[in-house]
Design an enzyme around this catalytic site. Structure first.
Site, mmCIF file in Angstrom:
data_model
loop_
_atom_site.group_PDB
_atom_site.id
_atom_site.type_symbol
_atom_site.label_atom_id
_atom_site.label_comp_id
_atom_site.label_asym_id
_atom_site.label_seq_id
_atom_site.Cartn_x
_atom_site.Cartn_y
_atom_site.Cartn_z
ATOM 1 N N LEU A 44 0.820 -1.211 0.000
ATOM 2 C CA LEU A 44 0.000 0.000 0.000
ATOM 3 C C LEU A 44 0.849 1.255 0.000
ATOM 4 O O LEU A 44 0.607 2.174 -0.775
ATOM 5 C CB LEU A 44 -0.923 -0.003 1.219
ATOM 6 C CG LEU A 44 -2.088 -0.980 1.153
ATOM 7 C CD1 LEU A 44 -2.846 -0.969 2.460
ATOM 8 C CD2 LEU A 44 -3.019 -0.634 0.007
ATOM 9 N N GLY A 46 4.236 1.606 -0.686
ATOM 10 C CA GLY A 46 5.184 1.700 -1.794
ATOM 11 C C GLY A 46 4.505 1.942 -3.129
ATOM 12 O O GLY A 46 4.915 2.832 -3.895
ATOM 13 N N HIS A 267 -2.457 -9.945 17.789
ATOM 14 C CA HIS A 267 -3.859 -9.872 17.366
ATOM 15 C C HIS A 267 -4.667 -10.947 18.088
ATOM 16 O O HIS A 267 -4.259 -12.097 18.129
ATOM 17 C CB HIS A 267 -3.932 -10.068 15.854
ATOM 18 C CG HIS A 267 -5.246 -9.668 15.263
ATOM 19 N ND1 HIS A 267 -6.397 -10.366 15.494
ATOM 20 C CD2 HIS A 267 -5.584 -8.630 14.463
ATOM 21 C CE1 HIS A 267 -7.394 -9.763 14.855
ATOM 22 N NE2 HIS A 267 -6.929 -8.713 14.216
ATOM 23 N N SER A 285 -10.516 -11.973 10.818
ATOM 24 C CA SER A 285 -10.681 -10.520 10.905
ATOM 25 C C SER A 285 -11.327 -10.078 12.213
ATOM 26 O O SER A 285 -12.252 -10.691 12.724
ATOM 27 C CB SER A 285 -11.543 -10.026 9.760
ATOM 28 O OG SER A 285 -11.936 -8.689 10.013
ATOM 29 N N ARG A 331 -6.963 -4.481 20.560
ATOM 30 C CA ARG A 331 -6.284 -5.761 20.365
ATOM 31 C C ARG A 331 -5.398 -6.176 21.535
ATOM 32 O O ARG A 331 -5.381 -7.333 21.913
ATOM 33 C CB ARG A 331 -5.454 -5.688 19.089
ATOM 34 C CG ARG A 331 -6.356 -5.550 17.896
ATOM 35 C CD ARG A 331 -5.606 -5.389 16.610
ATOM 36 N NE ARG A 331 -6.579 -5.369 15.526
ATOM 37 C CZ ARG A 331 -6.286 -5.225 14.242
ATOM 38 N NH1 ARG A 331 -5.023 -5.094 13.880
ATOM 39 N NH2 ARG A 331 -7.219 -5.222 13.335
ATOM 40 N N HIS A 402 1.045 -10.061 14.964
ATOM 41 C CA HIS A 402 0.376 -9.568 13.772
ATOM 42 C C HIS A 402 1.076 -8.392 13.115
ATOM 43 O O HIS A 402 1.302 -8.378 11.924
ATOM 44 C CB HIS A 402 -1.051 -9.187 14.152
ATOM 45 C CG HIS A 402 -1.868 -8.707 12.999
ATOM 46 N ND1 HIS A 402 -1.970 -9.409 11.828
ATOM 47 C CD2 HIS A 402 -2.625 -7.585 12.827
ATOM 48 C CE1 HIS A 402 -2.759 -8.741 10.993
ATOM 49 N NE2 HIS A 402 -3.151 -7.636 11.561
ATOM 50 N N GLU A 426 4.273 0.348 7.405
ATOM 51 C CA GLU A 426 4.648 -0.412 8.603
ATOM 52 C C GLU A 426 6.147 -0.334 8.871
ATOM 53 O O GLU A 426 6.596 -0.565 9.999
ATOM 54 C CB GLU A 426 4.201 -1.880 8.471
ATOM 55 C CG GLU A 426 4.281 -2.656 9.790
ATOM 56 C CD GLU A 426 3.826 -4.105 9.674
ATOM 57 O OE1 GLU A 426 3.292 -4.493 8.614
ATOM 58 O OE2 GLU A 426 3.998 -4.860 10.646
ATOM 59 N N ARG A 436 -1.649 -0.785 17.736
ATOM 60 C CA ARG A 436 -2.339 -0.289 16.552
ATOM 61 C C ARG A 436 -3.792 -0.706 16.610
ATOM 62 O O ARG A 436 -4.093 -1.882 16.801
ATOM 63 C CB ARG A 436 -1.697 -0.862 15.291
ATOM 64 C CG ARG A 436 -2.344 -0.357 14.023
ATOM 65 C CD ARG A 436 -1.655 -0.906 12.804
ATOM 66 N NE ARG A 436 -1.897 -2.320 12.606
ATOM 67 C CZ ARG A 436 -3.037 -2.852 12.157
ATOM 68 N NH1 ARG A 436 -4.062 -2.068 11.897
ATOM 69 N NH2 ARG A 436 -3.155 -4.143 11.989
#
Lengths: 637, 256
Positions: A44, A46, A267, A285, A331, A402, A426, A436
C-alpha cells in the site's frame, strides 16, 4: 548521539499540515523529470508512493522481491480501513479519530503525525473510490461502514473480508498505469540488500536479482523504504512468509535509527496453532467481533462440547471486564484477556490455548444468511483450516503476532536519520504508538504513499544540493562488495542445520521471552540465548545450492541473519522500557492485570543507533510532547 | 501418513526438467500442502540435496503466489482453494501425488515449480485501471453504486492473479483473468469512460503475450480459487465486440 529533530511544524494541531505544505519548497514541474526516486516495496505505501510520484513527474524506480507488485502482504488485510467521514452521523470527526488512535496507542505516538493521518483518512476513501475500489454499499448506493476494535463509532470502510486486497489492487493499478506511461521502471524479483550513503545522504541501493543472483546497484536522488514489518522475527505470525526486516535492518546498520522495536501487536483473533509443522498463523478478521461473542468456560479444565456448556457456566470475559467496549476492546487488551483465561486453565481446544468466538446469538438474531453475507469467506477459511463448521460450533481463536509498531525512526516528513532515506507504512514507527487499532494500518500505508511522501520528498529534493552521483561511485562498489561477500559466506559455511531450523528456534525464544508478556528475568535470559544462537548460525548453517540462480534457502539465510540481530535489539528495548504500554506488557508493571504506564520516565520514543559490530547500540530518546490530549490512563471499561 | 511424491525438477529456465520421486513420512492431516513441501525440503536439505523451489507467501489464499498442478489439477482437488489452503486431510496414507508447475508458454518456468507470471502485469498495464491521478477526487458518496452492482463487481475484483485459470485451460487462455478485471471496472461508473479502450487493449495484449483463445471449456472457473464465474468472459467478449464495432465505424464511413 543522533539529532532526533522530529521537525514538527509549529502552530495549532489542526493547521500544522496545511502550514507545512505551504512552507515546503516545490520542485518546478519541468525539473521533476530530472530527479529520480527509488521506492523499495510495492504494498500500500510503496505502490501508492511510486504511482503518485510518477504522476507528479519524477523518474521512479520501484523494486520488489516478488514476481509482481500485487503480491505485497498488504493484500492480506481483511477487515477494513478507517476514515473520519462521519457518514453514519454517529459523532465521528477528525478529532475523534485522532483521539482514538492516540489513546489506542497508549499515548506513545506523536500527536502531529496522528492528527495528519486522521485528516488524510478522508481523502484516501475518495481516492480509492475514484480508482474503482468496490467498497461495500447500502441499498441506496451510499458507502457502508462497520465498527472495529477500539472505537465506538462506525468509521470502517470495507470490501467484504478483502479490503486490503482491493486497496492494494487500486494502488497496483495506479502503479501499472505509470509503468505503461514509462514513468515507473519496475524491477521485480530484485531484493534490496543494502542502502548506499554518499556524503551523508542516501543515494541508492544494492539489490540481488533472485533469478540470476546478479548483484547490481542503483543510484537516485532519494530512496523510500516501504518494506513492511518484521513480525516474522517470531517465526509464527500472521505475516506472509517472505516479509522480513532486511531492508530496514541494513538501513539501521548504515545509520538509520530503529525506533521502539519492542512494540509488537498481538492480534486476538487468530486460528490456534495445530502442531509443530505450522509455518504461519491465519488471522480471523477483527470485524468478526462485531457479532461474535468471546467466552471460555467458568470452570477450569471443562472440556465438554461448547454446546453442552449452559449460559450460566460461561464467562464472556470481555463483556464482563470491559462493559462499554465489550468484544470490541482493542487488540492488546483483548489478547491479554484471552491469555489470562488460558493461563488460568480455562482455555479450550487442543493444549488449552484457545477461547471461543461464538456466533450463535448473532445467527439467532440476524439469521444465518446475514452472517454468511457479512463473514462468509472467513467462515469458509476457518472451516478449511480446522475442519470445524463455525456456523454450528463456535470458532476457536488465540492471539498471534500480527503487526509491528516499531520501525525505522522518521521525522514529520517521514525521513529517517539518514537524509534522503524516507520510510513509509509499517516500516516506519510513527503513527501507532504502542498498539495499533484495527483498520488503521491500511490508512497509514496509503496516507504516507498518496499524500505525505509526494510532498515531503519534493521538499527534500528542492531544498538539498545533491552532487551528481552514479553507481560507479566508490560507496556503491564497496556496498556491492560487502553484499557479494555475505552471499558467499552463507554458501561457504556448509554446516548441518537448515535456515528454517534457526528461524524456528529464534521464534520460540522471542515468543517465550519477548511475546505477550515480558519480564526482566526472561529478557535477560533471551539476551544470552540469542547471541549463542547467532554464533551457531554463523558456524553451523547449511545453505544448499549456489548463488547464481533462484535459491530460496540463500534468500532466507540473509533474512534470518538479520532477524537474529533484530531480535536481540527488541529484547534490549523491551528490557529498557520499564513500564507497560499497549502491546508491550512488562509483568512487573501492572495494575490488577491492566498495563501500567510510566509517563514521567518513559514518554519518549526509543531510537536505537547502531554503534558498530560487537558494540552495544546507543539509546537515543525523542521526548513525546502532548499539547492537545491529556495523558490519561487508558480505560475501555 | 506416508506419501510418494513425483515432483517436477528443472534447475533453470532453459535447462531440461524431469519428474523426481521422493518418499515422505510423518505427514499430518492438519498440514497445508505447502507445509508438506516444507517438510520435504527439510528432508532434502538434511540429505544434502537441493530443496524444491516453489512460489508461496501469504499462505492464506490471497496473495496468489502459490501455483502447483497437483495430480493434474491446478491448486489440487479442493474447490475454491489455493494450494496454500489445501490441507493434507484431502489425501490418505500411501497416496502417490504428482506435482508440476503451471504449464503455459506465456508463463515461462523459472525453476522447479516456479513460473514467471509477468505477462499478467502487462495485461493490466494495457488498461486494467481507471486513469485517475492522486488528489482532487470528489467525495466518495457523490458516486452512487447499487448494492447488487458493487457485489457483482466485487465478485470479479476478487481475482488473485494466481494463473490457475491459465494452467487449467487446454488452450492456456488468460480470458478469466482478463475478463475479471474488465468486468470489475466495467460494472462501475468510474470505469465507463475507458470501457472500450480498456477492452480492446487488454484483449490484444493477451494475444501479444501468447495466451491461447477461449473456447468456453470452463476448466478455468473450476480451477479458480476465488470461484470467479465464466460469465466474466462473456462480459469481456461483449465489451470487446462493442468496442471493435465502434472502432470500425469511422473506417466504414470514410470508405463509403
Amino acid at each position: 548521539m543522533l539529532d532526533l529533530n522530529a521537525k514538527i511544524p509549529s502552530g495549532p494541531l489542526q493547521e500544522k499540515w496545511d502550514q507545512h505544505r505551504f512552507s515546503m519548497k516545490l520542485v518546478n514541474p519541468a525539473n521533476k523529470r530530472r530527479h529520480s526516486v527509488i521506492v523499495v516495496g510495492a504494498g500500500l505505501a510503496g505502490a501508492s508512493a511510486a504511482a503518485t510520484m510518477s504522476e507528479l513527474g519524477y523518474k521512479v524506480s520501484c523494486f520488489v522481491y516478488h514476481d509482481t507488485p500485487r503480491r505485497a502482504h498488504s493484500i492480506a488485510a481483511q477487515g477494513g480501513i478507517n476514515a473520519a467521514k462521519n457518514y453514519q452521523n454517529d459523532g465521528d470527526s477528525i478529532r475523534r479519530l485522532f483521539y482514538d488512535t492516540i489513546k489506542g496507542g497508549d499515548f506513545r505516538a506523536r500527536e502531529a503525525n496522528v492528527y495528519r493521518l486522521a485528516q488524510l483518512s478522508v481523502n484516501i476513501i475518495d481516492q480509492c473510490v475514484a480508482q474503482g475500489v468496490p467498497f461495500a454499499r447500502e441499498y441506496g448506493g451510499l458507502l457502508a461502514n462497520r465498527s472495529f476494535g477500539g472505537a465506538q463509532v462506525s468509521r470502517t470502510f470495507y470490501a467484504r473480508g478483502q479490503t486490503g486486497q482491493q486497496l492494494l489492487l487500486g494502488a497496483y493499478s495506479a502503479l501499472e498505469r505509470q509503468v505503461s506511461l514509462k514513468g515507473v521502471e519496475m524491477h521485480t524479483f530484485e531484493e534490496m540488500l543494502d542502502v548506499v550513503v554518499v556524503d551523508g545522504h542516501a543515494r541508492g541501493i544494492v539489490t540481488r536479482n533472485l533469478l540470476t543472483g546478479k548483484i547490481t546497484s542503483h543510484a537516485a536522488d532519494a530512496v523510500v523504504l516501504a518494506t513492511g514489518g518484521y513480525g516474522n522475527v517470531f517465526y509464527l505470525s500472521t505475516n506472509a512468509m517472505l516479509s522480513n526486516t532486511t531492508a530496514t535492518w541494513r538501513a539501521y546498520k548504515k545509520g538509520a535509527a530503529f525506533a521502539n522495536p519492542c512494540y509488537t501487536q498481538i492480534h486476538p483473533t487468530c486460528i490456534p496453532v495445530s502442531g509443530d509443522h505450522q509455518s504461519k498463523l491465519t488471522l480471523m478478521s477483527e470485524s468478526l467481533r462485531n457479532d461474535g461473542r468471546v467466552w471460555v468456560p467458568i470452570k477450569r479444565g471443562d472440556n465438554r462440547e461448547p454446546s453442552a456448556i449452559p449460559e450460566a457456566e460461561r464467562d464472556y470475559f470481555l463483556e464482563r471486564k470491559y462493559p462499554s467496549f465489550g468484544n470490541l476492546a482493542p487488540r492488546d487488551i483483548s489478547s491479554r484477556a484471552a491469555k489470562e483465561a488460558c493461563d488460568d486453565g480455562r482455555g479450550v481446544g487442543p493444549g488449552g490455548l484457545g477461547v471461543y468466538l461464538d456466533f450463535a446469538d448473532a445467527i439467532k438474531r440476524l439469521g444465518k444468511n446475514t452472517i454468511a453475507e457479512r463473514y462468509g469467506n472467513l467462515f469458509d477459511m476457518y472451516q478449511r483450516i480446522t475442519d470445524e463448521n463455525p456456523y454450528e460450533r463456535p470458532m476457536r481463536i488465540y492471539p498471534a503476532v500480527h503487526y509491528t509498531m516499531g520501525g525505522l525512526w522518521v521525522d514529520y516528513n517521514l525521513m529517517s536519520s539518514i537524509p534522503g532515506l524516507h520510510v513509509a507504512g509499517e516500516a516506519n514507527f510513527s503513527d501507532h504508538g504502542a498498539n495499533r487499532l484495527g483498520a488503521s494500518a491500511l490508512m497509514q500505508g496509503l496516507a504516507d504513499g498518496y499524500f505525505v511522501l509526494p510532498y515531503t520528498i519534493g521538499d527534500y529534493i528542492a531544498g538539498t544540493k545533491l552532487a551528481k552521483v552514479d553507481n560507479t561511485h566508490a560507496e556503491f562498489k564497496a556496498a556491492e562488495e560487502s553484499v557479494r561477500a555475505q552471499t558467499k559466506r552463507f554458501l561457504d559455511i556448509k554446516g548441518k542445520r537448515s535456515v528454517d531450523s534457526f528461524h524456528k528456534e529464534l521464534g520460540k525464544i522471542m515468543w517465550e521471552y519477548c511475546g505477550m508478556a515480558r519480564t526482566k528475568e526472561g529478557l535477560t535470559k533471551a539476551l544470552e540465548l540469542i547471541p549463542a544462537l547467532k554464533a551457531e548460525f554463523w558456524s553451523n548453517l547449511n545453505v544448499p545450492g549456489s548463488g547464481d540462480n533462484l535459491n530460496q534457502a540463500l534468500e532466507n539465510a540473509g533474512r534470518v541473519a538479520d532477524f537474529i540481530e533484530l531480535g536481540e535489539l527488541m529484547c534490549r528495548d523491551a528490557l529498557a522500557r520499564e513500564e507497560s504500554c499497549g502491546g508491550h506488557f512488562r509483568v512487573e508493571y501492572q495494575d490488577a492485570g491492566e498495563a501500567k504506564r510510566n509517563d514521567d520516565d518513559f514518554a519518549y520514543v526509543a531510537a536505537w543507533e547502531f554503534a558498530g559490530e560487537g558494540n552495544a547500540p546507543i539509546l537515543n530518546k525523542e521526548p513525546l510532547v502532548y499539547e492537545n490530549v491529556h495523558l490519561s490512563t487508558r480505560s475501555y471499561k | 501418513m506416508k506419501l510418494t511424491l513425483n515432483v517436477w525438477r528443472q534447475p533453470a529456465s532453459q535447462a531440461p526438467g524431469k519428474l523426481e520421486t521422493y518418499t515422505l513420512d510423518g505427514v499430518s492431516a492438519d498440514m497445508s500442502f505447502l507445509e508438506m513441501f516444507d517438510l520435504l525440503n527439510e528432508q532434502l536439505t538434511t540429505e544434502g540435496k537441493v530443496p524444491v523451489a516453489f512460489a508461496h507467501d501469504c499462505r492464506e489464499g490471497i496473495c496468489g503466489s502459490c501455483s502447483m498442478m497437483i495430480n493434474g489439477q491446478a491448486h489440487g482437488p479442493w474447490a475454491g482453494a489455493a494450494t496454500c489452503q489445501l490441507h493434507m486431510r484431502a489425501f490418505k496414507d500411501g497416496d502417490i501425488i504428482t506435482v508440476e508447475p503451471w504449464r503455459a508458454s506465456a508463463f515461462p518456468i523459472v525453476k522447479d515449480l516456479v513460473v514467471n507470471r509477468g505477462s499478467f502485469d502487462r495485461i493490466i498495464q494495457a488498461g486494467g485501471y481507471v486513469s485517475v491521478n492522486t488528489g482532487g477526487a470528489r467525495d466518495a458518496n457523490s458516486i452512487l453504486i447499487g448494492k447488487d452492482t458493487v457485489e457483482e463487481a466485487m465478485d470479479a475484483a476478487a481475482c488473485i492473479g494466481c494463473g490457475a485459470c491459465v494452467a487449467a485451460c487446454p488452450n492456456a487462455s488468460a480470458s478469466l483473468f482478463t475478463g475479471a478485471k474488465i468486468t470489475h471496472l466495467g460494472m462501475l461508473p468510474q470505469g465507463q469512460p475507458e470501457r472500450d479502450t480498456r477492452a480492446l487493449a487488454m484483449v490484444e495484449q493477451m494475444d501479444i503475450e501468447g495466451f491461447g483463445h477461449c473456447t468456453l471449456v470452463g476448466e478455468c472457473q473450476e480451477a479458480c480459487p476465488k470461484e470467479i464465474s465464466i460469465d466474466v468472459i462473456k462480459k469481456m467478449n461483449r465489451d470487446y465486440l462493442v468496442a471493435s464495432a465502434k472502432r470500425q465505424e469511422p473506417k466504414a464511413a470514410s470508405a463509403s
